[in-house]
Scaffold this active site. Structure first.
Site, PDB file in Angstrom:
ATOM      1  N   HIS A   1      -6.763  -8.971  -6.024  1.00 54.26           N
ATOM      2  CA  HIS A   1      -6.976 -10.339  -5.528  1.00 54.26           C
ATOM      3  C   HIS A   1      -6.710 -11.390  -6.606  1.00 54.26           C
ATOM      4  O   HIS A   1      -6.645 -12.585  -6.289  1.00 54.26           O
ATOM      5  CB  HIS A   1      -8.402 -10.506  -5.008  1.00 54.26           C
ATOM      6  CG  HIS A   1      -8.697  -9.717  -3.775  1.00 54.26           C
ATOM      7  ND1 HIS A   1      -7.928  -9.807  -2.629  1.00 54.26           N
ATOM      8  CD2 HIS A   1      -9.681  -8.815  -3.498  1.00 54.26           C
ATOM      9  CE1 HIS A   1      -8.429  -8.994  -1.703  1.00 54.26           C
ATOM     10  NE2 HIS A   1      -9.479  -8.381  -2.212  1.00 54.26           N
TER      11      HIS A   1
ATOM     12  N   ASP B   1     -11.794   1.310   0.778  1.00 49.63           N
ATOM     13  CA  ASP B   1     -12.686   0.588   1.679  1.00 49.63           C
ATOM     14  C   ASP B   1     -12.168   0.596   3.115  1.00 49.63           C
ATOM     15  O   ASP B   1     -12.733  -0.065   3.992  1.00 49.63           O
ATOM     16  CB  ASP B   1     -12.939  -0.847   1.200  1.00 49.63           C
ATOM     17  CG  ASP B   1     -11.695  -1.558   0.722  1.00 49.63           C
ATOM     18  OD1 ASP B   1     -10.611  -0.956   0.743  1.00 49.63           O
ATOM     19  OD2 ASP B   1     -11.817  -2.736   0.320  1.00 49.63           O
TER      20      ASP B   1
ATOM     21  N   TYR C   1     -16.607   0.392  -1.123  1.00 51.74           N
ATOM     22  CA  TYR C   1     -17.964  -0.095  -1.351  1.00 51.74           C
ATOM     23  C   TYR C   1     -19.032   0.733  -0.656  1.00 51.74           C
ATOM     24  O   TYR C   1     -20.206   0.380  -0.703  1.00 51.74           O
ATOM     25  CB  TYR C   1     -18.038  -1.586  -0.980  1.00 51.74           C
ATOM     26  CG  TYR C   1     -16.946  -2.330  -1.701  1.00 51.74           C
ATOM     27  CD1 TYR C   1     -17.025  -2.537  -3.077  1.00 51.74           C
ATOM     28  CD2 TYR C   1     -15.794  -2.729  -1.040  1.00 51.74           C
ATOM     29  CE1 TYR C   1     -15.999  -3.153  -3.775  1.00 51.74           C
ATOM     30  CE2 TYR C   1     -14.760  -3.346  -1.726  1.00 51.74           C
ATOM     31  CZ  TYR C   1     -14.862  -3.553  -3.087  1.00 51.74           C
ATOM     32  OH  TYR C   1     -13.837  -4.146  -3.775  1.00 51.74           O
TER      33      TYR C   1
ATOM     34  N   GLU D   1     -17.584 -15.587  -3.959  1.00 51.37           N
ATOM     35  CA  GLU D   1     -18.439 -14.398  -3.960  1.00 51.37           C
ATOM     36  C   GLU D   1     -18.561 -13.749  -5.329  1.00 51.37           C
ATOM     37  O   GLU D   1     -19.511 -13.009  -5.584  1.00 51.37           O
ATOM     38  CB  GLU D   1     -17.935 -13.374  -2.929  1.00 51.37           C
ATOM     39  CG  GLU D   1     -16.774 -12.509  -3.384  1.00 51.37           C
ATOM     40  CD  GLU D   1     -15.531 -13.306  -3.730  1.00 51.37           C
ATOM     41  OE1 GLU D   1     -15.035 -13.187  -4.869  1.00 51.37           O
ATOM     42  OE2 GLU D   1     -15.078 -14.072  -2.872  1.00 51.37           O
TER      43      GLU D   1
ATOM     44  N   ASP E   1      -5.588  -0.824   0.186  1.00 51.12           N
ATOM     45  CA  ASP E   1      -6.938  -1.356   0.280  1.00 51.12           C
ATOM     46  C   ASP E   1      -7.136  -2.017   1.644  1.00 51.12           C
ATOM     47  O   ASP E   1      -6.177  -2.500   2.261  1.00 51.12           O
ATOM     48  CB  ASP E   1      -7.135  -2.388  -0.829  1.00 51.12           C
ATOM     49  CG  ASP E   1      -8.562  -2.844  -1.007  1.00 51.12           C
ATOM     50  OD1 ASP E   1      -9.219  -2.328  -1.925  1.00 51.12           O
ATOM     51  OD2 ASP E   1      -9.030  -3.718  -0.250  1.00 51.12           O
TER      52      ASP E   1
ATOM     53  N   HIS F   1      -8.506  -4.854   2.252  1.00 53.89           N
ATOM     54  CA  HIS F   1      -8.245  -6.280   2.147  1.00 53.89           C
ATOM     55  C   HIS F   1      -6.858  -6.534   1.570  1.00 53.89           C
ATOM     56  O   HIS F   1      -6.385  -5.806   0.702  1.00 53.89           O
ATOM     57  CB  HIS F   1      -9.289  -6.949   1.244  1.00 53.89           C
ATOM     58  CG  HIS F   1     -10.689  -6.756   1.720  1.00 53.89           C
ATOM     59  ND1 HIS F   1     -11.491  -5.705   1.281  1.00 53.89           N
ATOM     60  CD2 HIS F   1     -11.439  -7.453   2.597  1.00 53.89           C
ATOM     61  CE1 HIS F   1     -12.667  -5.780   1.875  1.00 53.89           C
ATOM     62  NE2 HIS F   1     -12.668  -6.833   2.677  1.00 53.89           N
TER      63      HIS F   1
END
Length: 342
Positions: free
Chosen positions: A158, A283, A322, A117, A194, A196
């Site tokens: 990440h 997020d 986001y 991505e 977060d 994720h």
């Protein structure tokens, strides 16, 4: 609270992200940082500092030097091939395939990434480097016993020892943890809130006992990064027992999520840590376009207050979020809640 920002983040302004089989405008955009800067400034709690330059040495203490060399040369290599678009990985070394670094840029992109991505474009390396210097400048303040906020863009959690993905290229939290250890600290806690899972941070410290990682996140069976973040991942070797994951499903409310937060903070409070680093993603917000948690703006005040109760010198580093027009106020609420806690 000391806060650090660098307009150099604008150098990363990709136009494409692979999402749902289409190339779309990236969710991780420059406007995110500007909304945060504006909202935090409006609170009056931040004393803004310009970043210092700590050089590459602080980064290669945490990341593979060959990987960093790839990041510095990727865009030029891509352009040299005459390719028209932005650099997006399209092939990876799968199970039972050779783990070699190809000379071809397409192969290098696959070797040094774990997802497709995040395109690399002009200015990506420069912005990632600047983001890490923002983080390190804030970490220096925390090393002096202050609390600080690093307005980092691109984010970092990440990014692993030797690969990028999830909008992340340099793991700011990990680099700062190593920096603080190099300055004399013995034990650091990283709390990742977060949506994720911070797979990169977990990867870097999974076999170490001097940095403990705590993460609350969406179920990887359902969401990115899918292959990391399960509750049975507790660390290995010297790091066994130093890695903690709390996994939540769709529709998770603040009351449900807060149970894990309190458990993590209790472990941190009892753990004898010198400093606390927060990978601050918002997020988890109910209107975020790529998450399924239901935290509200007012909930972030409680998040900040809970973190303050640990009473450790604390470094906040921006990660995800986001719902672009809401990211600023949500981050500001966390910092206000933290600052207002007696």
């Amino acid at each position: 609270m000391k806060a650090v920002y660098d307009k150099a983040h604008w150098q990363r302004f990709p136009k494409t992200e692979l999402d749902g089989g289409q190339l779309v405008t990236p969710y991780e955009c420059p406007e995110r940082a500007e909304y945060v800067k504006s909202s935090v400034t409006e609170t009056g709690i931040a004393q803004w500092l310009d970043p210092k330059d700590f050089g590459l040495a602080a980064i290669t203490r945490t990341h593979d030097a060959a990987y960093i060399d790839f990041l510095t040369t990727c865009w030029q290599q891509w352009q040299d091939t005459g390719k028209a678009g932005e650099a997006i990985p399209a092939v990876w070394p799968g199970r039972r395939m050779q783990q070699v670094v190809p000379t071809d840029i397409d192969g290098q992109l696959g070797y040094y990434s774990f997802a497709a991505e995040s395109s690399i474009s002009d200015g990506t390396w420069e912005a990632a480097y600047a983001s890490c210097q923002v983080a390190l400048t804030a970490a220096e303040q925390v090393g002096h016993g202050e609390h600080a906020f690093g307005l980092c863009r691109p984010p970092g959690h990440h990014a692993a020892f030797d690969y990028f993905g999830g909008y992340c290229f340099i793991n700011n939290a990990a680099v700062c943890a190593q920096y603080l250890l190099d300055q004399g600290d013995q034990k650091i806690a990283i709390l990742d809130v977060d949506f994720h899972h911070g797979n990169g941070t977990q990867d870097i410290f999974y076999r170490r006992a001097d940095v403990h990682f705590f993460s609350l996140h969406g179920d990887p069976l359902l969401v990115f990064p899918h292959f990391s973040g399960y509750e049975n991942e507790i660390g290995a070797g010297p790091g066994e027992g130093a890695n903690h994951n709390w996994v939540y499903g769709p529709g998770t409310t603040f009351a449900q999520w807060q149970v894990g937060l309190n458990e993590a903070l209790q472990l941190i409070q009892a753990g004898g840590f010198d400093r606390l680093i927060i990978s601050l993603g918002v997020d988890t917000f109910e209107h975020d376009p790529i998450s399924f948690f239901k935290l509200t703006t007012d909930d972030y005040l409680s998040v900040g207050a809970a973190i303050a109760s640990v009473q450790l010198p604390t470094l906040f580093l921006l990660e995800g979020g986001y719902a672009v027009e809401a990211i600023g106020v949500n981050v500001a609420k966390v910092l206000i809640g933290f600052e207002q806690q007696p």
